[in-house]
Design an enzyme around this catalytic site. Sequence first.
Site, PDB file in Angstrom:
ATOM      1  N   GLU A 189       2.731  -2.668  -3.377  1.00  0.00           N
ATOM      2  CA  GLU A 189       2.292  -1.269  -3.287  1.00  0.00           C
ATOM      3  C   GLU A 189       3.438  -0.360  -2.830  1.00  0.00           C
ATOM      4  O   GLU A 189       4.463  -0.836  -2.326  1.00  0.00           O
ATOM      5  CB  GLU A 189       1.104  -1.138  -2.325  1.00  0.00           C
ATOM      6  CG  GLU A 189       1.447  -1.492  -0.874  1.00  0.00           C
ATOM      7  CD  GLU A 189       0.489  -0.855   0.133  1.00  0.00           C
ATOM      8  OE1 GLU A 189       0.332   0.387   0.101  1.00  0.00           O
ATOM      9  OE2 GLU A 189      -0.078  -1.597   0.959  1.00  0.00           O
ATOM     10  N   LYS A 211      -5.463  -4.082  10.588  1.00  0.00           N
ATOM     11  CA  LYS A 211      -5.126  -3.659  11.953  1.00  0.00           C
ATOM     12  C   LYS A 211      -6.384  -3.317  12.719  1.00  0.00           C
ATOM     13  O   LYS A 211      -7.352  -2.819  12.153  1.00  0.00           O
ATOM     14  CB  LYS A 211      -4.290  -2.379  11.888  1.00  0.00           C
ATOM     15  CG  LYS A 211      -2.888  -2.579  11.450  1.00  0.00           C
ATOM     16  CD  LYS A 211      -2.069  -1.352  11.870  1.00  0.00           C
ATOM     17  CE  LYS A 211      -0.617  -1.554  11.527  1.00  0.00           C
ATOM     18  NZ  LYS A 211      -0.371  -1.418  10.087  1.00  0.00           N
TER      19      LYS A 211
HETATM   20  N1  PSU Z   1      -2.532  -0.594   6.618  1.00  0.00           N
HETATM   21  C1  PSU Z   1      -1.280  -0.875   7.039  1.00  0.00           C
HETATM   22  N2  PSU Z   1      -0.216  -0.296   6.422  1.00  0.00           N
HETATM   23  C2  PSU Z   1      -0.368   0.560   5.372  1.00  0.00           C
HETATM   24  C3  PSU Z   1      -1.700   0.835   4.920  1.00  0.00           C
HETATM   25  C4  PSU Z   1      -2.744   0.244   5.571  1.00  0.00           C
HETATM   26  O1  PSU Z   1      -1.131  -1.632   7.979  1.00  0.00           O
HETATM   27  O2  PSU Z   1       0.629   1.070   4.840  1.00  0.00           O
HETATM   28  C5  PSU Z   1      -1.897   1.738   3.736  1.00  0.00           C
HETATM   29  C6  PSU Z   1      -2.193   0.908   2.480  1.00  0.00           C
HETATM   30  O3  PSU Z   1      -1.608   1.548   1.356  1.00  0.00           O
HETATM   31  C7  PSU Z   1      -3.708   0.985   2.383  1.00  0.00           C
HETATM   32  C8  PSU Z   1      -3.949   2.387   2.865  1.00  0.00           C
HETATM   33  O4  PSU Z   1      -4.214   0.780   1.086  1.00  0.00           O
HETATM   34  O5  PSU Z   1      -3.036   2.554   3.943  1.00  0.00           O
HETATM   35  C9  PSU Z   1      -5.373   2.623   3.309  1.00  0.00           C
HETATM   36  O6  PSU Z   1      -5.549   3.995   3.521  1.00  0.00           O
HETATM   37  P1  PSU Z   1      -7.019   4.559   3.775  1.00  0.00           P
HETATM   38  O7  PSU Z   1      -7.406   4.003   5.116  1.00  0.00           O
HETATM   39  O8  PSU Z   1      -6.848   6.054   3.796  1.00  0.00           O
HETATM   40  O9  PSU Z   1      -7.876   4.057   2.664  1.00  0.00           O
END
Ligand code: PSU
EC number: 4.2.1.70
Length: 304
Positions: free
Chosen positions: A25, A159
């Site tokens: 990603e 996390k």
């Molecule tokens: N968790 C991490 N690092 C990240 C992300 C999540 O530890 O970089 C990023 C990933 O791209 C994940 C996104 O898909 O955040 C999720 O965002 P949201 O909670 O807005 O869906």
Amino acid sequence: MNSLLSIAPEVSAALAAGRPVVALESTIISHGMPYPQNLEMAQRVEGIIREEGAVPATIAVADGRIHVGLDEALLHRLATAKGVAKLSRRDLAGILASGGLGATTVAATMIAAHLAGIRVFATGGIGGVHRGAETSFDVSADLDELARTPVAVVCAGAKSILDLPKTLEYLETRGVPVIGYGTGTLPAFFSRSSGLALALRRDTPEEVAALLDAQAALGFPAGAVIANPIPEAHALPEAEIDAAITSALADAGREGVGGKDVTPYLLARIVALTGGRSLTANIALVEHNARLGARIAKALAARA
Ligand code: PSU
Ligand code: MN
């Protein structure tokens, strides 16, 4: 579709020949880590996948196309440009139509990987059900994507900025297999275990590949989570990380951070509050996941 998808020659050659490919990603580059560590991480992770005998395919959107496999220039832009869009499923059509620069989250990367024919994707952590979701309704679109798009996501769990028990419940409801790799409990990103039991455990890439092939044979639309604990040497003490997370969440509340800004905000606050220790751990676990992703992709290729 072809006009929207731009697959790098190395990636399309590998796919055509049935050789292993691992998707990566780009939101982790643009929104998940600061420059220059983000760029170094992206390059090193691609190198690890090559070292294992697979082909890396980092995914992003630029100039009206979804790029699967990025050149140096585009990787550099994603790592340095201001205002790169963070793209989930709902954002893809808009950015493709406008021609802007965007980084794909887990959800959008799964979509692109599946369109390209890639079955394995490695990253750091997935999104999930946020703490307080019972009032905010903040549930990452990553979870619904896992329920509808057949791509296996290798990660270090999620996390604890998230509500991990609710995240597991939601994945169960939506029929997503969560496989502990060499563990019976859900890893919690910076620490090796959340203490939450998993229904599935596998101990080798071949066993994971067999499960993924069985799921594909059933014709289920769903992906899978391969939850790979952070290497022991890089795990952070739980008291330290818990304190950072608690204060990052309080800061986010006070500043009224909402929507898709929540996750990037919390990640950056945690890096600051741990004096960069969380960043070192984050990079180590992404590298570890890339290696496992490559081995699973190889095991899948060997079964074909
Ligand atoms: N968790 C991490 N690092 C990240 C992300 C999540 O530890 O970089 C990023 C990933 O791209 C994940 C996104 O898909 O955040 C999720 O965002 P949201 O909670 O807005 O869906
Ligand atoms: Mn959200």
